[in-house]
Design a protein around this motif. Structure first.
Motif, PDB file in Angstrom:
ATOM      1  N   ALA A   1     -28.961  22.822 -25.333  1.00  0.00           N
ATOM      2  CA  ALA A   1     -27.801  21.768 -24.995  1.00  0.00           C
ATOM      3  C   ALA A   1     -28.007  20.932 -23.969  1.00  0.00           C
ATOM      4  O   ALA A   1     -27.471  19.910 -24.069  1.00  0.00           O
ATOM      5  CB  ALA A   1     -26.735  23.096 -25.045  1.00  0.00           C
ATOM      6  N   GLU A   2     -28.619  21.799 -22.644  1.00  0.00           N
ATOM      7  CA  GLU A   2     -28.887  20.772 -21.597  1.00  0.00           C
ATOM      8  C   GLU A   2     -29.631  19.671 -21.851  1.00  0.00           C
ATOM      9  O   GLU A   2     -29.401  18.339 -21.573  1.00  0.00           O
ATOM     10  CB  GLU A   2     -29.325  21.803 -20.310  1.00  0.00           C
TER      11      GLU A   2
ATOM     12  N   ALA B   1     -22.764  24.243 -17.470  1.00  0.00           N
ATOM     13  CA  ALA B   1     -21.591  25.199 -17.621  1.00  0.00           C
ATOM     14  C   ALA B   1     -21.411  25.027 -19.249  1.00  0.00           C
ATOM     15  O   ALA B   1     -21.193  25.904 -19.974  1.00  0.00           O
ATOM     16  CB  ALA B   1     -20.373  24.892 -16.864  1.00  0.00           C
ATOM     17  N   ALA B   2     -21.362  23.873 -19.693  1.00  0.00           N
ATOM     18  CA  ALA B   2     -20.985  23.406 -20.962  1.00  0.00           C
ATOM     19  C   ALA B   2     -22.040  24.203 -22.051  1.00  0.00           C
ATOM     20  O   ALA B   2     -21.714  24.525 -23.095  1.00  0.00           O
ATOM     21  CB  ALA B   2     -20.659  21.878 -21.441  1.00  0.00           C
TER      22      ALA B   2
ATOM     23  N   ALA C   1     -23.712  28.009 -26.029  1.00  0.00           N
ATOM     24  CA  ALA C   1     -24.750  29.110 -26.641  1.00  0.00           C
ATOM     25  C   ALA C   1     -24.189  30.158 -26.659  1.00  0.00           C
ATOM     26  O   ALA C   1     -24.364  31.097 -27.633  1.00  0.00           O
ATOM     27  CB  ALA C   1     -25.838  29.098 -25.323  1.00  0.00           C
ATOM     28  N   ASN C   2     -23.338  30.798 -25.840  1.00  0.00           N
ATOM     29  CA  ASN C   2     -22.424  31.909 -25.997  1.00  0.00           C
ATOM     30  C   ASN C   2     -21.451  32.194 -27.234  1.00  0.00           C
ATOM     31  O   ASN C   2     -21.495  33.032 -27.826  1.00  0.00           O
ATOM     32  CB  ASN C   2     -21.870  32.394 -24.611  1.00  0.00           C
TER      33      ASN C   2
ATOM     34  N   ASP D   1     -13.339  15.875 -23.910  1.00  0.00           N
ATOM     35  CA  ASP D   1     -14.745  15.661 -23.544  1.00  0.00           C
ATOM     36  C   ASP D   1     -15.816  15.997 -24.628  1.00  0.00           C
ATOM     37  O   ASP D   1     -15.461  16.473 -25.502  1.00  0.00           O
ATOM     38  CB  ASP D   1     -14.906  16.382 -22.109  1.00  0.00           C
ATOM     39  N   GLU D   2     -16.955  15.814 -24.246  1.00  0.00           N
ATOM     40  CA  GLU D   2     -18.229  16.099 -25.158  1.00  0.00           C
ATOM     41  C   GLU D   2     -18.479  17.414 -25.545  1.00  0.00           C
ATOM     42  O   GLU D   2     -18.572  17.678 -26.826  1.00  0.00           O
ATOM     43  CB  GLU D   2     -19.370  15.299 -24.458  1.00  0.00           C
ATOM     44  N   LYS D   3     -17.951  18.444 -24.942  1.00  0.00           N
ATOM     45  CA  LYS D   3     -18.351  19.591 -25.185  1.00  0.00           C
ATOM     46  C   LYS D   3     -17.113  20.169 -26.281  1.00  0.00           C
ATOM     47  O   LYS D   3     -17.418  20.737 -27.231  1.00  0.00           O
ATOM     48  CB  LYS D   3     -18.252  20.676 -24.069  1.00  0.00           C
ATOM     49  N   GLU D   4     -15.748  19.736 -25.772  1.00  0.00           N
ATOM     50  CA  GLU D   4     -14.837  20.134 -26.602  1.00  0.00           C
ATOM     51  C   GLU D   4     -14.910  19.338 -28.042  1.00  0.00           C
ATOM     52  O   GLU D   4     -14.466  19.773 -29.136  1.00  0.00           O
ATOM     53  CB  GLU D   4     -13.363  19.589 -25.941  1.00  0.00           C
TER      54      GLU D   4
END
Length: 606
Positions: free
Chosen positions: A489-490, A497-498, A503-504, A524-527
């Motif tokens: 993901a990174e 953090a995202a 992953a979890n 944001d991109e994660k959400e």
């Protein structure tokens, strides 16, 4: 194959024309556990739930895969052995969901105390042997009074004599359900939420052969036919059976309500899950659990006869829990205004099973003589396995001396029941999340026998080794496996953090999640990526589905919820093409759920 609103509509159309091998009524953890095993065995499976998956009960637990150490107070070794064995299996098949999180058990010298320092050590040693963690980094240990207070300075010091630490697991209950559902769908099952069973169908011989269902989105009524129908609706089990005019079995459910409250971690500081007597000499215990920069605590245990679909937190519930927590953590001085979120859920308890509940415990009393005999025999057993007959004899002798008391809500067993009515309706009820796979396995063996009698040929899978969706990672090295996934993901552009969060949340599904990487306005991109994946792959149909059950925004991310919810509504409005009236209805539903979680009414409308 995706798992979205589009597939849901296709599944409903197919359902009208298909005779399934198995029809599962209820999409909580029990129904999901049955469906994942029947679909894996090649049985043509359909599951219907009148709400969202896990909405009724299975997203409202204490959010632990609890080992049941409290059973050892009455030396119910068999129960604990079964529980820790199943807990280990769940961690193997869903390794990204249950995570080890050792529990601190402070010991107080006071009337009605569950454990003394001596008895808790005996119990923890036996527990470790049953859980097969003796000699590992998760082996139990005891703490002095000073060590307990150093770890948790807010704890009440008076009458504290020390503590024990033993292995337990935190859980994301709703995610465990949806990952089972997704696996069943991937294996060919039709998993349909918001489809309410309103009638039971029979063939010309009076044998059950299907149901009438109502699509809660369109109000269309349609028939679904199946060779075997199983009722896994938890607290609703008796209600579903009443739909069947040929059901000859007596009612068996006695639902109880459990409440949990959430505050900021700075208000109630605990470094790890903590489990203690209420201090009220009522035979009950309470959990205080840190999670996502918050701390939650519970639970209550009271008989419930209200609307099963809508249990709520009352002032009495709040007063009870605040009283206990402020007694144990007097410096915290938690008030109702500190509560950021809450939830109320029902336990699908079976009336006939009087006995020990993991959070209640039996109030039947052992004599001092019986207790001493059991302790001595257990000490011998720990030193020499050949002494097992002495333990068994001591326990049996003690059972003969136990004085039977009236069974109150805390004493109703979490045992399960599988029954078949004269017209063929199977009902699987009771149990708890930790036992879901084992309960389902027993039911699926029965289903397999019934289908075999009708000429069906199926090979059952070994469900102890069949991973749920997202669970295809090395269960012996979960942290390393999730770290590797997070690095992917990174590499895709998410910050640390995202990446760790994703992953979890998704486990081995993360590479697929990353294909849905996007940015919605206001998120944001994660959400945005999580929502996009949920819409396409997790059958999200409403904002509450996403904010409460696919993620924990409403419960444990209240600080950012107001920022996120508008973006979620906007993205879903665009995705589904809602008109203004539909959008308004979903926003009103969301706001009502949030207000109930916030305890707005109890706070005077603040």
């Amino acid at each position: 194959m995706t798992f979205s609103y589009k597939e849901r509509q296709q599944a409903i159309e197919k359902a009208k024309e298909t005779t399934y091998d198995v029809l599962v009524i209820g999409g909580g953890i029990t129904g999901a556990g049955v469906a994942v095993q029947t679909a894996a065995a090649g049985m043509q499976t359909i599951l219907l739930d009148m709400q969202d998956f896990a909405e009724g009960t299975s997203s409202r637990s204490t959010k632990l895969v609890h080992g049941g150490i409290r059973y050892l107070k009455t030396f119910d070794v068999e129960v604990v052995a079964d529980t820790v064995r199943e807990r280990a299996i769940v961690q193997q098949i869903a390794p990204h969901i249950p995570k080890p999180d050792p529990m601190l058990l402070p010991i107080y010298d006071e009337p009605g105390a569950t454990f003394s320092m001596f008895s808790v050590k005996v119990a923890m040693d036996l527990y470790d042997r049953l859980a097969n963690v003796t000699g590992s980094k998760y082996e139990n240990y005891t703490l002095s009074k000073e060590e307990v207070l150093e770890r948790e300075p807010q704890l009440e010091a008076e009458n504290l004599v020390g503590g024990g630490v033993y292995l337990d697991f935190r859980n994301n209950d709703a995610r465990l359900v949806i990952e089972n559902i997704k696996r069943a769908q991937a294996d060919g099952g039709a998993m349909i939420s918001k489809a309410k069973v309103i009638g039971i169908l029979h063939d010309e011989n009076g044998t059950i052969n299907g149901v009438n269902a109502e699509d809660q989105l369109t109000k269309e009524v349609f028939e679904v036919h199946a060779k075997v129908v199983i009722n896994t609706t938890g607290p609703w089990s008796d209600i579903v059976r009443k739909l069947d005019s040929n059901d000859d079995l007596p009612p068996q459910m006695r639902p109880t309500k459990g409440v949990h409250l959430v505050v900021d971690r700075e208000k109630l500081k605990v470094p790890q899950p903590t489990y203690f007597d209420t201090g009220k000499n009522d035979g009950r215990m309470v959990f205080v659990v840190p999670r996502e920069n918050k701390t939650y605590f519970g639970t209550t245990d009271t008989d419930y006869t209200g609307d099963f679909a809508h249990p709520t937190v009352t002032q009495e519930d709040v007063d009870y829990l605040l009283g206990i927590v402020n007694e144990r953590f007097p410096e915290a001085a938690v008030t109702i205004d500190d509560i950021e979120a809450s939830w109320a859920g029902l336990r699908p308890l079976i009336t006939a099973n009087g006995g020990s509940d993991y959070n209640g415990g039996s109030k039947s009393e052992l004599t001092d003589e019986s207790f001493d005999q059991i302790v001595e025999s257990v000490k011998l057993y720990l030193a020499d396995d050949r002494q097992k007959p002495q333990v068994e004899k001591a326990v049996k002798d003690a059972e003969k001396r136990i004085e039977a008391n009236k069974v109150d809500p805390s004493q109703v067993s979490r045992g399960s029941s599988l029954e078949r009515s004269q017209d063929g309706l199977l009902t699987l009820a009771g149990g708890k999340i930790t036992d879901y796979r084992l309960m389902a396995e027993g039911a699926v063996k029965r289903i397999h026998t019934l289908l075999k009698e009708q000429g069906g040929t199926f090979d059952l899978v070994d469900s102890t080794k069949y991973p749920v969706s997202g669970g295809e990672i090395d269960a012996s090295n979960v942290e390393e496996a999730l770290a590797r996934l997070a690095s992917e993901a990174e590499a895709a552009g998410f910050d640390e953090a995202a990446a760790t969060y994703l992953a979890n949340l998704y486990g081995s599904n993360l590479p697929k999640v990353l294909t849905y990487k996007t940015t919605f306005e206001g998120l944001d991109e994660k959400e945005s990526t999580a929502l996009n994946y949920a819409l396409h792959e997790e059958l999200v149909l409403t904002p509450v589905d996403y904010l409460l059950r696919r993620t924990n925004h409403i419960l444990f991310m209240r600080d950012t919820l107001d920022e996120v919810k508008a973006g979620v509504v906007a993205a879903m409005t665009d995705y589904f093409g809602w008109d203004e009236a539909q959008k308004t209805a979903y926003v009103e539903e969301m706001d009502q759920v949030i207000a109930e979680s916030d305890l707005t009414a109890l706070k005077g409308g603040k």
